[in-house]
Design a protein around this motif. Structure first.
Motif, PDB file in Angstrom:
ATOM      1  N   LEU A   1       0.746  -1.245   0.011  1.00  0.00           N
ATOM      2  CA  LEU A   1       0.009  -0.004  -0.102  1.00  0.00           C
ATOM      3  C   LEU A   1       0.804   1.289   0.106  1.00  0.00           C
ATOM      4  CD1 LEU A   1      -2.853  -1.106   2.687  1.00  0.00           C
ATOM      5  CD2 LEU A   1      -2.941  -1.104   0.070  1.00  0.00           C
ATOM      6  N   PHE A   2       2.168   1.268   0.402  1.00  0.00           N
ATOM      7  CA  PHE A   2       2.921   2.486   0.739  1.00  0.00           C
ATOM      8  C   PHE A   2       4.333   2.306   0.261  1.00  0.00           C
ATOM      9  CE2 PHE A   2      -0.413   2.322   4.027  1.00  0.00           C
ATOM     10  CZ  PHE A   2      -1.034   3.504   3.766  1.00  0.00           C
ATOM     11  N   SER A   3       4.868   3.327   0.102  1.00  0.00           N
ATOM     12  CA  SER A   3       6.396   3.361  -0.399  1.00  0.00           C
ATOM     13  C   SER A   3       7.133   4.304   0.295  1.00  0.00           C
ATOM     14  CB  SER A   3       6.540   3.334  -1.888  1.00  0.00           C
ATOM     15  OG  SER A   3       6.034   4.533  -2.358  1.00  0.00           O
ATOM     16  N   GLY A   4       8.355   4.373   0.475  1.00  0.00           N
ATOM     17  CA  GLY A   4       9.224   5.305   1.083  1.00  0.00           C
ATOM     18  C   GLY A   4       9.191   6.031   2.319  1.00  0.00           C
ATOM     19  N   THR A   5       8.807   7.131   2.377  1.00  0.00           N
ATOM     20  CA  THR A   5       8.620   7.807   3.588  1.00  0.00           C
ATOM     21  C   THR A   5       7.415   7.284   4.244  1.00  0.00           C
ATOM     22  OG1 THR A   5       7.905   9.681   2.825  1.00  0.00           O
ATOM     23  CG2 THR A   5      10.191   9.633   3.419  1.00  0.00           C
ATOM     24  N   ALA A   6       6.201   7.261   3.302  1.00  0.00           N
ATOM     25  CA  ALA A   6       4.881   6.781   3.813  1.00  0.00           C
ATOM     26  C   ALA A   6       4.863   5.579   4.384  1.00  0.00           C
ATOM     27  CB  ALA A   6       4.059   6.782   2.574  1.00  0.00           C
ATOM     28  N   ALA A   7       5.738   4.564   4.021  1.00  0.00           N
ATOM     29  CA  ALA A   7       5.803   3.171   4.489  1.00  0.00           C
ATOM     30  C   ALA A   7       6.476   3.544   5.928  1.00  0.00           C
ATOM     31  CB  ALA A   7       6.492   2.152   3.625  1.00  0.00           C
ATOM     32  N   ALA A   8       7.615   4.014   5.973  1.00  0.00           N
ATOM     33  CA  ALA A   8       8.186   4.246   7.004  1.00  0.00           C
ATOM     34  C   ALA A   8       7.385   4.966   8.264  1.00  0.00           C
ATOM     35  CB  ALA A   8       9.362   5.040   6.920  1.00  0.00           C
ATOM     36  N   ARG A   9       6.431   5.755   7.969  1.00  0.00           N
ATOM     37  CA  ARG A   9       5.558   6.385   8.731  1.00  0.00           C
ATOM     38  C   ARG A   9       4.646   5.363   9.261  1.00  0.00           C
ATOM     39  NH1 ARG A   9       5.033  10.682   5.914  1.00  0.00           N
ATOM     40  NH2 ARG A   9       2.936   9.816   4.808  1.00  0.00           N
ATOM     41  N   TYR A  10       4.002   4.564   8.469  1.00  0.00           N
ATOM     42  CA  TYR A  10       3.154   3.706   8.862  1.00  0.00           C
ATOM     43  C   TYR A  10       3.578   2.635   9.475  1.00  0.00           C
ATOM     44  CZ  TYR A  10      -1.464   1.348   8.110  1.00  0.00           C
ATOM     45  OH  TYR A  10      -2.836   0.893   8.485  1.00  0.00           O
ATOM     46  N   PHE A  11       4.945   2.042   9.404  1.00  0.00           N
ATOM     47  CA  PHE A  11       5.625   1.177  10.455  1.00  0.00           C
ATOM     48  C   PHE A  11       5.803   1.725  11.657  1.00  0.00           C
ATOM     49  CE2 PHE A  11       7.118  -1.131   6.332  1.00  0.00           C
ATOM     50  CZ  PHE A  11       6.165  -2.478   6.642  1.00  0.00           C
ATOM     51  N   ALA A  12       6.031   3.069  11.707  1.00  0.00           N
ATOM     52  CA  ALA A  12       6.290   3.660  12.973  1.00  0.00           C
ATOM     53  C   ALA A  12       4.964   3.727  13.785  1.00  0.00           C
ATOM     54  CB  ALA A  12       6.684   5.187  12.785  1.00  0.00           C
ATOM     55  N   ARG A  13       3.911   3.913  13.155  1.00  0.00           N
ATOM     56  CA  ARG A  13       2.446   3.874  13.956  1.00  0.00           C
ATOM     57  C   ARG A  13       2.374   2.524  14.432  1.00  0.00           C
ATOM     58  NH1 ARG A  13      -2.031   5.585  10.153  1.00  0.00           N
ATOM     59  NH2 ARG A  13      -3.143   5.483  12.174  1.00  0.00           N
ATOM     60  N   LEU A  14       2.609   1.493  13.606  1.00  0.00           N
ATOM     61  CA  LEU A  14       2.475   0.112  14.029  1.00  0.00           C
ATOM     62  C   LEU A  14       3.550  -0.039  15.269  1.00  0.00           C
ATOM     63  CD1 LEU A  14       2.329  -1.806  10.846  1.00  0.00           C
ATOM     64  CD2 LEU A  14       0.397  -1.282  12.331  1.00  0.00           C
ATOM     65  N   MET A  15       4.337   0.598  15.700  1.00  0.00           N
ATOM     66  CA  MET A  15       5.270   0.284  16.731  1.00  0.00           C
ATOM     67  C   MET A  15       4.532   0.529  17.962  1.00  0.00           C
ATOM     68  SD  MET A  15       8.442  -0.766  15.947  1.00  0.00           S
ATOM     69  CE  MET A  15       9.454  -0.277  17.323  1.00  0.00           C
ATOM     70  N   ILE A  16       3.503   1.186  17.845  1.00  0.00           N
ATOM     71  CA  ILE A  16       2.559   1.680  19.086  1.00  0.00           C
ATOM     72  C   ILE A  16       2.108   0.234  19.519  1.00  0.00           C
ATOM     73  CG2 ILE A  16       0.312   2.362  20.008  1.00  0.00           C
ATOM     74  CD1 ILE A  16       0.416   4.415  17.964  1.00  0.00           C
ATOM     75  N   VAL A  17       1.878  -0.727  18.865  1.00  0.00           N
ATOM     76  CA  VAL A  17       1.441  -1.972  19.016  1.00  0.00           C
ATOM     77  C   VAL A  17       2.563  -2.957  19.739  1.00  0.00           C
ATOM     78  CG1 VAL A  17       0.630  -4.136  18.141  1.00  0.00           C
ATOM     79  CG2 VAL A  17      -0.268  -2.015  17.349  1.00  0.00           C
ATOM     80  N   MET A  18       3.600  -2.557  19.212  1.00  0.00           N
ATOM     81  CA  MET A  18       4.970  -3.369  19.468  1.00  0.00           C
ATOM     82  C   MET A  18       5.209  -2.941  21.233  1.00  0.00           C
ATOM     83  SD  MET A  18       8.718  -4.123  17.940  1.00  0.00           S
ATOM     84  CE  MET A  18       9.912  -5.014  18.956  1.00  0.00           C
ATOM     85  N   GLY A  19       4.865  -1.593  21.296  1.00  0.00           N
ATOM     86  CA  GLY A  19       5.424  -1.167  22.541  1.00  0.00           C
ATOM     87  C   GLY A  19       4.372  -1.466  23.806  1.00  0.00           C
ATOM     88  N   LEU A  20       3.039  -1.569  23.259  1.00  0.00           N
ATOM     89  CA  LEU A  20       1.930  -1.837  24.523  1.00  0.00           C
ATOM     90  C   LEU A  20       1.578  -3.286  24.665  1.00  0.00           C
ATOM     91  CD1 LEU A  20      -0.454   1.121  23.344  1.00  0.00           C
ATOM     92  CD2 LEU A  20       1.200   0.886  25.276  1.00  0.00           C
ATOM     93  N   ALA A  21       1.533  -4.047  23.370  1.00  0.00           N
ATOM     94  CA  ALA A  21       1.244  -5.580  23.524  1.00  0.00           C
ATOM     95  C   ALA A  21       2.225  -6.189  24.624  1.00  0.00           C
ATOM     96  CB  ALA A  21       1.493  -6.272  21.977  1.00  0.00           C
ATOM     97  N   PRO A  22       3.468  -6.179  24.661  1.00  0.00           N
ATOM     98  CA  PRO A  22       4.293  -6.865  25.708  1.00  0.00           C
ATOM     99  C   PRO A  22       3.750  -6.559  27.050  1.00  0.00           C
ATOM    100  CG  PRO A  22       5.615  -6.040  23.889  1.00  0.00           C
ATOM    101  CD  PRO A  22       4.319  -5.581  23.668  1.00  0.00           C
ATOM    102  N   ILE A  23       3.155  -5.154  27.165  1.00  0.00           N
ATOM    103  CA  ILE A  23       2.741  -4.900  28.597  1.00  0.00           C
ATOM    104  C   ILE A  23       1.288  -5.669  28.757  1.00  0.00           C
ATOM    105  CG2 ILE A  23       2.290  -2.963  30.105  1.00  0.00           C
ATOM    106  CD1 ILE A  23       4.559  -1.262  28.117  1.00  0.00           C
ATOM    107  N   LEU A  24       0.631  -5.195  27.909  1.00  0.00           N
ATOM    108  CA  LEU A  24      -0.867  -5.624  28.059  1.00  0.00           C
ATOM    109  C   LEU A  24      -0.828  -7.306  28.152  1.00  0.00           C
ATOM    110  CD1 LEU A  24      -2.598  -3.079  25.893  1.00  0.00           C
ATOM    111  CD2 LEU A  24      -2.199  -2.992  28.396  1.00  0.00           C
ATOM    112  N   ALA A  25      -0.247  -8.004  27.289  1.00  0.00           N
ATOM    113  CA  ALA A  25      -0.557  -9.408  27.154  1.00  0.00           C
ATOM    114  C   ALA A  25      -0.333 -10.018  28.535  1.00  0.00           C
ATOM    115  CB  ALA A  25       0.417 -10.018  26.109  1.00  0.00           C
TER     116      ALA A  25
END
Length: 406
Positions: free
Chosen positions: A138-162
């Motif tokens: 769906l995305f390329s370049g900086t748009a992809a990097a921005r989207y992957f950065a948003r998904l890091m919210i999950v990586m940060g919160l999931a190990p705490i909440l699980a």
């Protein structure tokens, strides 16, 4: 607009079926299979050992089996998604995850449970690897990097909440009930994916079926020096993070003598650092570029890694060690999204295979470092510091030596 600055690569039926926030929630949920499968189960390990009359080492094998499944399952799901499209493999993977979770709940002994955990991890790997490939579609370049950065919210919160969710579930059920809940989560994600996730890889962009073609694709990928350097950098960064996740409870509670509740506060604070840095990076990546942000993250990780080693060997105390933990997590918030975006960008039609290589390296390194942080027992922080330093310097060194642009 250049490829490096692009937004959407091509129109997608996924974008038509779902609103942007729904798409983000679904892709984020698919990437959560790793912490769901491992961390939610952690509070139940003692009761598993008791109920199945198994040793601690035997029960720990169920975690190792899950990690191996999560790694090697991506090698199957990723190339399949390049051949069949994204939708069918992810639906099959989630369905198998749901069934295998129910089977785990009925496991009669620890060895059967280990085999089923391997299957569960391999099935859940489809969601992890294909969610990354969908973003690349769906995305390329900086748009992809921005989207992957948003998904890091999950990586940060999931190990705490699980593990918190797992602990709370043990008040109303036993360890078998946790696997029933995991099956329920799988069923919900299966329904959401079936209804909302459209096909993002059109037929004309797919690879030819067959083992020979799959082998040829993998051969091309593993001979790409930049991709492999970025993959090592990504895996080493994850290795540092997983070493921290595995070893920090013992450092805070056993080495420095604080309570589990205090450790939970520090763990949450460090996760906030990871999420905050990734979101800041996502906001400025359009102006700065993913390459520069990655270099900033790597330099920061090396400086802080060295400071962590000095703090541990000099017995500097918890404040200094915690500051290093926090800053190392912040550095990974810059390293993780940008290595992913840069690695997948040159391979839009085989993003599943490229993502699978990254996932295999990621979870293989994670499985390898977890036992190393405890080699000196529960009352020494030295192995954790050494492992984290080796990881961050390895990632930065390999990328500097072999990651130059062609």
């Amino acid at each position: 607009m250049s490829a490096a600055e692009g937004t959407a690569v091509r129109p997608s039926t996924a974008a038509l079926r779902m609103k942007p926030w729904q798409q983000f929630m679904l892709l984020g949920a698919l990437s959560m299979f790793a912490p769901l499968s491992t961390d939610m189960y952690l509070p139940a390990l003692p009761s598993v050992a008791h109920d199945l009359h198994a040793s601690t080492a035997a029960v720990a094998l169920t975690l190792t089996a899950s990690m191996l499944g999560l790694g090697f399952g991506q090698v199957v799901a990723g190339p399949l998604s390049d051949t069949l499209g994204r939708r069918r493999p992810v639906l099959i993977g989630i369905a198998l995850y749901t069934v295998s979770s129910l089977l785990c709940a009925a496991a009669p002994d620890v060895w059967t449970l280990s085999v089923l955990r391997l299957l569960q991890g391999a099935a859940g790997a489809a969601g992890i690897v294909i969610s990354r490939a969908v973003v690349s579609d769906l995305f390329s370049g900086t748009a992809a990097a921005r989207y992957f950065a948003r998904l890091m919210i999950v990586m940060g919160l999931a190990p705490i909440l699980a593990p918190v969710i797992g602990g709370e579930l043990l008040h109303v059920t036993d360890w078998r009930g946790i696997f029933v809940v995991l099956a329920g989560i799988g069923a919900v994600l299966l329904l959401a994916s079936w209804r909302g996730l459209g096909e993002t890889l059109p037929p004309e962009a797919r690879q030819h079926a067959g083992f020979a073609n799959m082998r040829a694709v993998i051969r091309v990928l593993v001979h790409d020096r930049r991709l492999m350097a970025l993959t090592v950098c990504y895996a080493a960064g994850f290795g540092a993070v997983f070493a921290y996740i595995s070893g920090s409870p013992f450092v805070v509670e056993k080495v420095f003598g604080h309570s589990p509740q205090f450790f939970g506060l520090l763990f949450g604070l460090n996760a906030v650092g990871l999420v905050a840095s990734s979101q800041i990076g996502g906001r400025i990546v359009t102006r700065v570029g993913p390459e520069r942000l990655l270099h900033v993250g790597l330099v920061l990780s090396c400086i802080v890694g060295a400071a962590l080693a000095l703090s541990v060997f000099a017995h500097a105390g918890l404040i200094a060690v915690e500051a290093c933990f926090f800053l190392l997590m912040c550095s990974y918030g810059l390293v993780g999204p940008n290595t992913t975006a840069l690695a997948l960008a040159p391979f839009p039609h085989v993003a599943g295979s490229a993502s699978a290589l990254m996932g295999l390296a990621q979870f293989s390194v994670g499985a390898a470092v977890a036992p190393l942080v405890g080699v000196a027992g529960q009352h020494s922080a030295v192995p954790l510091a050494v492992v984290m330093v080796v990881m961050v310097f390895t990632g930065a060194g390999v990328l500097a030596a072999f990651g130059e642009r062609a």
